[in-house]
Write a protein that holds these residues in place. Structure first.
Motif, short mmCIF file in Angstrom:
data_model
loop_
_atom_site.label_atom_id
_atom_site.label_comp_id
_atom_site.label_asym_id
_atom_site.label_seq_id
_atom_site.Cartn_x
_atom_site.Cartn_y
_atom_site.Cartn_z
N UNK A 75 0.60 -1.55 0.03
CA UNK A 75 -0.19 0.06 -0.01
C UNK A 75 0.94 1.07 0.22
N UNK A 76 1.39 1.98 -1.01
CA UNK A 76 2.23 3.08 -1.40
C UNK A 76 0.89 4.77 -1.45
N UNK A 77 2.05 5.54 -0.68
CA UNK A 77 1.36 6.48 -0.71
C UNK A 77 2.40 7.02 -1.40
N UNK A 78 2.63 8.48 -2.09
CA UNK A 78 3.84 8.83 -2.02
C UNK A 78 4.09 10.48 -1.85
N UNK A 79 4.91 10.82 -0.57
CA UNK A 79 5.38 12.35 0.06
C UNK A 79 4.51 13.62 -1.17
#
Length: 302
Positions: A17-21
């Motif tokens: 599960x990715x979030x991109x800063x």
């Protein structure tokens, strides 16, 4: 050594599960992403943000405790993985769109920095509260992890609703970044721990012999942001095992690492700024930072 998004993955949301800063993107599920092991992590095949052939990568890792807890002390229930000894927690909750909603963070002292992201909806900025944003009422101000924007004053909407965090709860406005109704939202909470971490601010002096910023430990990782419209700079002692520390990644963009004149020295109980560049040392300007010691050094110090 190449362009690529900064990926945030945590055990509460789960591997892959990715979030991109550096973007406003909603959470993405990556089949060839990063997955957690008991003593590290496993990478997907030839993923550009993790494991492209011939590229070099850096990973910063925080021990957030051994299990999740369901907390009901706030008006919004939260799922929390917390490490009170290290002053850090991961907080997952579902927004209710109500101003002055409260969320339990699982720590034993009030957070000095909170980073919040709406996981469900795209085009939502990363909200960052930091105690160094204002001398008397930092809860009325914010910066954004994915932009260079100056600190802005906001007591409603995408904010902490003008309410300082406590040792058990943080408060939310009704804005879509932090409390959109029915959206899944993640928050990373931190407070300073002697010998391990420091969340504070310093004032620039505009000199090439810049401020010496006391941390109480030799830093392993430092991230700096001006309260003016400047970049987020990230330094560490793995890419720079000896001084000066001058290899920079920027949290708000996908750019490759570069060597900067805006360099630091990591010393036994502080870091020193070694340039007068606006990103880290304009005379009279306030800079917030987060700094961590190497966990191995902290364990030895204990």
């Amino acid at each position: 050594n190449g362009d690529g998004d900064h990926v945030l993955t945590d055990i509460v949301r789960g591997g892959g599960k990715d979030l991109h800063a550096n973007t406003t993107d909603a959470e993405a599920t990556e089949g060839e992403g990063l997955y957690f092991d008991n003593d590290g992590f496993t990478l997907g095949y030839n993923h550009g943000n993790y494991n492209r052939d011939g590229r070099t990568y850096v990973a910063w890792n925080w021990d957030m405790g051994g299990s999740n807890a369901s907390l009901t002390a706030g008006s919004i229930n939260s799922t929390v993985r917390a490490n009170p000894s290290y002053g850090q927690s991961i907080v997952s909750y579902t927004g209710n769109g109500t101003a002055s909603a409260t969320v339990a963070h699982g720590l034993s002292a009030k957070p000095e920095m909170i980073i919040i992201k709406n996981r469900t909806s795209s085009s939502k900025n990363w909200y960052v509260y930091h105690e160094g944003l204002h001398a008397s009422s930092p809860e009325d101000y914010r910066v954004e992890l994915n932009t260079t924007n100056a600190a802005s004053s906001n007591t409603t909407g995408n904010s902490l609703q003008g309410t300082a965090p406590t040792s058990s709860l943080f408060t939310l406005g009704n804005g879509s970044w932090v409390n959109e109704n029915n959206s899944a939202i993640i928050a990373y909470c931190f407070h300073s721990v002697t010998g391990y971490s420091k969340f504070s601010s310093y004032t620039g002096n505009g000199s090439t012999t810049g401020p010496t910023v006391t941390t109480g430990f030799k830093p392993a990782f430092v991230m700096i942001k001006s309260t003016a419209a400047e970049k987020w700079y990230m330094y560490d002692n793995t890419r720079n095992p000896v001084n000066p520390v001058n290899k920079v990644l920027q949290a708000h963009v996908a750019d490759a690492e570069f060597v900067t004149g805006n360099k630091l020295d990591f010393n036994s109980a502080n870091f020193q700024v070694l340039n007068n560049g606006a990103t880290i040392n304009t005379n009279g300007q306030t800079y917030i930072y987060m700094a961590f010691a190497d966990k191995r050094e902290y364990a030895y110090w204990l």
